[in-house]
Design a protein around this motif. Structure first.
Motif, PDB file in Angstrom:
ATOM      1  N   ILE A  41      24.307  43.033  37.918  1.00 53.41           N
ATOM      2  CA  ILE A  41      25.508  43.523  38.607  1.00 53.41           C
ATOM      3  C   ILE A  41      25.201  44.752  39.456  1.00 53.41           C
ATOM      4  O   ILE A  41      26.101  45.487  39.842  1.00 53.41           O
ATOM      5  CB  ILE A  41      26.671  43.809  37.620  1.00 53.41           C
ATOM      6  N   ASP A 137      30.451  53.379  40.326  1.00 51.77           N
ATOM      7  CA  ASP A 137      30.069  51.977  40.064  1.00 51.77           C
ATOM      8  C   ASP A 137      29.923  51.776  38.556  1.00 51.77           C
ATOM      9  O   ASP A 137      28.890  51.340  38.074  1.00 51.77           O
ATOM     10  CB  ASP A 137      28.744  51.671  40.789  1.00 51.77           C
ATOM     11  N   LYS A 140      35.412  49.806  35.418  1.00 52.13           N
ATOM     12  CA  LYS A 140      36.472  49.816  36.426  1.00 52.13           C
ATOM     13  C   LYS A 140      37.775  50.395  35.873  1.00 52.13           C
ATOM     14  O   LYS A 140      38.613  50.915  36.624  1.00 52.13           O
ATOM     15  CB  LYS A 140      36.714  48.407  36.972  1.00 52.13           C
ATOM     16  N   ASP A 163      32.613  51.002  44.286  1.00 50.41           N
ATOM     17  CA  ASP A 163      32.108  49.626  44.327  1.00 50.41           C
ATOM     18  C   ASP A 163      33.113  48.650  43.714  1.00 50.41           C
ATOM     19  O   ASP A 163      33.976  49.038  42.924  1.00 50.41           O
ATOM     20  CB  ASP A 163      30.776  49.531  43.568  1.00 50.41           C
ATOM     21  N   ASN A 164      32.973  47.401  44.132  1.00 45.29           N
ATOM     22  CA  ASN A 164      33.670  46.264  43.486  1.00 45.29           C
ATOM     23  C   ASN A 164      35.176  46.276  43.678  1.00 45.29           C
ATOM     24  O   ASN A 164      35.937  46.056  42.720  1.00 45.29           O
ATOM     25  CB  ASN A 164      33.323  46.209  41.983  1.00 45.29           C
ATOM     26  N   ARG A 167      36.787  41.939  43.909  1.00 43.77           N
ATOM     27  CA  ARG A 167      36.996  41.185  42.667  1.00 43.77           C
ATOM     28  C   ARG A 167      37.593  39.809  42.941  1.00 43.77           C
ATOM     29  O   ARG A 167      38.565  39.400  42.337  1.00 43.77           O
ATOM     30  CB  ARG A 167      37.846  41.974  41.669  1.00 43.77           C
ATOM     31  N   LYS A 180      39.715  45.133  34.295  1.00 44.64           N
ATOM     32  CA  LYS A 180      38.872  45.548  35.430  1.00 44.64           C
ATOM     33  C   LYS A 180      39.634  45.414  36.748  1.00 44.64           C
ATOM     34  O   LYS A 180      39.502  46.252  37.643  1.00 44.64           O
ATOM     35  CB  LYS A 180      37.608  44.686  35.495  1.00 44.64           C
TER      36      LYS A 180
END
Ligand code: DHB
Ligand code: MG
Length: 219
Positions: A41, A137, A140, A163-164, A167, A180
């Protein structure tokens, strides 16, 4: 071309080949991470290079990373801060930190990187501020806590990267129950509402599927 995850990954691999290239230290970092059973990840190669470029574009000399994992993004950031620059990276799992330490040292940037082991909520209050770039990162669920610390430990002009944020589009689902997804959405709302930040976000597709990154300025 049909827009499929396989096509996104192929195009992303082309971009990485063309713009990032072969990088033995980073490839060894991913191999060490995989051999140790850590999840894959870490950021994609093109995203690691984006972090490196954002740090250089902003002239960052002091970088804070929350979530070290195997040290892949840490190395990208450490390369950007130059000799005498510093990356403080926070990692909750001591086993991850040990793997990261070896890879960071092997990449030749060990003297620039301090790994602080512990949960962000415990470690961040102990840090001295003045960070020029903060890369978030980690878990979450804690994004709003980390953003608050990014503002406190930064200064006007600090670049914050979260980051992310994509989703797989789940962030728009009103009935989302995944913590998350909820944490990600709360972080984005904070970036939109909190007067300390001016932010945008970009969705990405590629080797990491459908996701994205938010980029904010501490104002
Ligand atoms: C997850 C976390 C990450 O930081 C990432 O880049 C991808 C996935 C996760 O916890 O699911
Ligand atoms: Mg991530």
């Amino acid at each position: 071309m049909d827009s499929t995850p396989a096509a996104w990954a192929d195009a992303d691999a082309f971009l990485a080949d063309t713009l990032v290239g072969h990088d033995p230290a980073l490839e060894a970092t991913l191999e060490a991470q995989r051999d140790a059973g850590l999840p894959a990840i870490e950021v994609a190669p093109v995203a690691g290079k984006l972090l490196n470029l954002l740090a250089r574009l902003s002239g960052a000399r002091r970088v804070l990373e929350i979530g070290t994992l195997g040290g892949y993004s840490t190395i990208w950031l450490a390369r950007a801060v130059g000799d005498g620059g510093r990356v403080v990276t926070v990692e909750a799992e001591a086993a991850n930190a040990a793997i990261a330490r070896r890879s960071i040292d092997a990449a030749g940037v060990g003297e620039r990187v301090e790994i602080r082991i512990g949960r962000g909520a415990d470690v961040l209050p102990t840090l001295v501020g003045g960070f020029d770039l903060v890369f978030i990162d980690a878990d979450k669920e804690s994004n709003t806590v980390y953003l608050d610390w990014a503002a406190k430990l930064g200064h006007p002009g600090t670049v914050v990267v979260l980051d992310n944020i994509g989703r797989e589009g789940e962030i728009v689902r009103d009935d989302a129950t995944d913590s998350k997804v909820i944490g990600t959405r709360d972080g984005l709302r904070m970036l939109g509402e909190d007067p300390r930040f001016d932010a945008t976000a970009l969705q990405t597709v590629g080797v990491k599927g459908w996701d994205g990154v938010a980029i904010a300025l501490v104002v």
